[in-house]
Design a protein around this motif. Sequence first.
Motif, short mmCIF file in Angstrom:
data_model
loop_
_atom_site.label_atom_id
_atom_site.label_comp_id
_atom_site.label_asym_id
_atom_site.label_seq_id
_atom_site.Cartn_x
_atom_site.Cartn_y
_atom_site.Cartn_z
N THR A 24 13.39 -22.64 -9.89
CA THR A 24 12.80 -22.82 -11.22
C THR A 24 13.09 -24.24 -11.68
OG1 THR A 24 14.81 -22.04 -12.32
CG2 THR A 24 13.09 -20.39 -11.89
N ILE A 25 12.29 -24.72 -12.62
CA ILE A 25 12.52 -26.04 -13.19
C ILE A 25 13.70 -26.01 -14.15
CG2 ILE A 25 11.49 -27.88 -14.59
CD1 ILE A 25 8.74 -26.90 -13.53
N ASP A 26 13.76 -24.95 -14.97
CA ASP A 26 14.82 -24.76 -15.97
C ASP A 26 15.84 -23.76 -15.41
OD1 ASP A 26 16.41 -23.95 -18.14
OD2 ASP A 26 14.78 -24.21 -19.58
N GLU A 27 17.05 -24.21 -15.16
CA GLU A 27 18.08 -23.35 -14.57
C GLU A 27 18.45 -22.17 -15.47
OE1 GLU A 27 19.33 -23.37 -11.60
OE2 GLU A 27 18.23 -25.13 -10.93
N GLU A 28 18.41 -22.37 -16.77
CA GLU A 28 18.73 -21.28 -17.70
C GLU A 28 17.71 -20.15 -17.58
OE1 GLU A 28 19.38 -22.48 -21.70
OE2 GLU A 28 20.95 -23.94 -21.20
N LYS A 29 16.45 -20.52 -17.36
CA LYS A 29 15.41 -19.50 -17.19
C LYS A 29 15.65 -18.71 -15.90
CE LYS A 29 13.26 -20.39 -20.98
NZ LYS A 29 11.95 -21.04 -21.05
N ALA A 30 16.17 -19.38 -14.90
CA ALA A 30 16.47 -18.70 -13.64
C ALA A 30 17.49 -17.59 -13.86
CB ALA A 30 16.98 -19.70 -12.60
N LEU A 31 18.51 -17.87 -14.67
CA LEU A 31 19.54 -16.86 -14.95
C LEU A 31 18.93 -15.65 -15.66
CD1 LEU A 31 22.44 -19.20 -16.15
CD2 LEU A 31 22.22 -18.04 -13.94
N HIS A 85 7.16 -23.34 -7.76
CA HIS A 85 8.32 -22.77 -8.43
C HIS A 85 7.94 -21.41 -9.01
CE1 HIS A 85 7.29 -23.53 -12.85
NE2 HIS A 85 6.29 -24.09 -12.20
N ILE A 86 8.96 -20.67 -9.40
CA ILE A 86 8.73 -19.39 -10.06
C ILE A 86 8.37 -19.68 -11.51
CG2 ILE A 86 9.71 -17.17 -10.72
CD1 ILE A 86 11.70 -17.53 -8.37
N LYS A 87 7.13 -19.42 -11.88
CA LYS A 87 6.69 -19.69 -13.25
C LYS A 87 7.17 -18.60 -14.20
CE LYS A 87 4.57 -21.48 -16.73
NZ LYS A 87 5.22 -20.59 -17.69
N SER A 88 7.18 -17.36 -13.73
CA SER A 88 7.64 -16.28 -14.60
C SER A 88 8.09 -15.07 -13.79
CB SER A 88 6.53 -15.85 -15.58
OG SER A 88 5.46 -15.23 -14.89
N ILE A 89 9.01 -14.33 -14.38
CA ILE A 89 9.40 -13.00 -13.91
C ILE A 89 9.30 -12.09 -15.13
CG2 ILE A 89 11.24 -11.52 -13.03
CD1 ILE A 89 10.23 -13.38 -10.89
N GLU A 147 16.60 -9.96 -15.37
CA GLU A 147 15.46 -9.04 -15.44
C GLU A 147 15.28 -8.29 -14.12
OE1 GLU A 147 13.15 -8.34 -18.12
OE2 GLU A 147 14.97 -9.12 -19.06
N ILE A 148 15.47 -8.99 -13.01
CA ILE A 148 15.33 -8.35 -11.70
C ILE A 148 16.42 -7.30 -11.50
CG2 ILE A 148 15.44 -8.74 -9.21
CD1 ILE A 148 14.28 -11.55 -9.74
N GLN A 189 10.37 -14.26 -5.75
CA GLN A 189 11.18 -15.36 -5.24
C GLN A 189 10.96 -15.57 -3.75
OE1 GLN A 189 12.30 -12.52 -6.42
NE2 GLN A 189 14.02 -11.71 -5.27
N ARG A 190 10.68 -14.51 -3.00
CA ARG A 190 10.42 -14.66 -1.57
C ARG A 190 8.97 -15.05 -1.29
NH1 ARG A 190 11.45 -9.48 1.23
NH2 ARG A 190 10.98 -10.73 3.07
N ALA A 191 8.11 -14.90 -2.31
CA ALA A 191 6.70 -15.24 -2.14
C ALA A 191 6.42 -16.72 -2.32
CB ALA A 191 5.85 -14.44 -3.13
N VAL A 192 7.38 -17.46 -2.89
CA VAL A 192 7.17 -18.89 -3.15
C VAL A 192 6.76 -19.65 -1.89
CG1 VAL A 192 8.30 -21.03 -3.85
CG2 VAL A 192 8.61 -18.96 -5.22
N PRO A 193 7.52 -19.56 -0.77
CA PRO A 193 7.10 -20.28 0.43
C PRO A 193 5.81 -19.74 1.04
CG PRO A 193 8.98 -18.88 0.91
CD PRO A 193 8.80 -18.85 -0.57
#
Length: 357
Positions: free
Chosen positions: A187-194, A155-159, A199-200, A338-342
């Motif tokens: 992400t595990i937490d959907e709010e963090k994804a938003l 998962h994306i741990k941080s941005i 930020e992006i 986000q594209r680096a995850v896989p």
Amino acid sequence: MSGVWGNKIKYSIFGESHGNSIGIIIDGLPSGIELDIEEINREMRRRAPGKNKFSTARNEKDEFQIQSGYFNNRTTGTPLCITIKNSDQHSKDYEKTKSLLRPSHADYTGFIKYEGFNDYRGGGHFSGRLTAPIVFAGAVAKQILKKQGIIIGSHIKSIGTVEDNYFDSVNIKKELLEELSKKEFPTIDEEKALKMKEEILKAREELDSIGGIVECAILNLPAGIGSPFFNSVESILSSLMFSIPAVKGVEFGAGFNISRMKGSQANDEFFIENDNIKTYTNNNGGILGGITNGMPLIFRVAFKPTASIAKEQRTVNIVTRENTMIRIEGRHDPCIVQRAVPVVEAAAAMGILELIS
């Protein structure tokens, strides 16, 4: 050669970002393996560009063609070779700046290494475009590992400074990893994804870019895999992670935070349950002495911000040997994480398959 990796199974990657095609040759796969081609395509789509406003507008479908090593729906045992056509490259974007060294790119080091004969378009062989064949190879490795019960997910741990939750390094469930693999922005937490997406987009509006961290977990590895010193699990996985463009850091378990602990805090104490030896904590990330201990293998990978940004920057004209300015044009990711995850998962699968083969 730097384009070849592995001993038991050898991977040879080839191509350039703006060349005719890119691809990979996998030598050493056993014969008779039936591959789920649709599942491989799904993995490829996870990495593919041009899907949303958080990535580059370059629209590559990343459709692969198997050239050899697969017949009647099974591997033949001979080298498995695939190619992926480059169909949406804008090479003209690089003509105006071909003599200008793009900051934080491999333009300068590639020019020196290859005496000016390197393909500079889109970074050439140094480009993140070359991670597409890695995802294919990793998707194949994942399927082989899954038959042995080994599951890989991330998962994306941080941005930037926005952080998602850590994996539960002791009790992580495969269902969570499977759920994350189906998310476009995992992400595990959907709010963090938003907040991460904000930020992006903010970085893009400012003609800038932003980096982040991917956290990866490998489940159901038996104890005893790996060996000291140069074939340790950390050594094998790290060598692959640092082969991914833009990776600047890898940490296992508690990582750098373990240096702030005392031994009594950092040590993973043992217990036995149903004749299985486990640890109460997992600060060592499932690895002791370079060898798996049966706990979940946890590691994190840090990605630098995308080097191509539209802001004007200082540089050097390699031909005239003069100081000058550069403004990079073209289509680039404001954030590659986000594209680096896989890609991280794919590289991990390649490494684990090498260790257990």
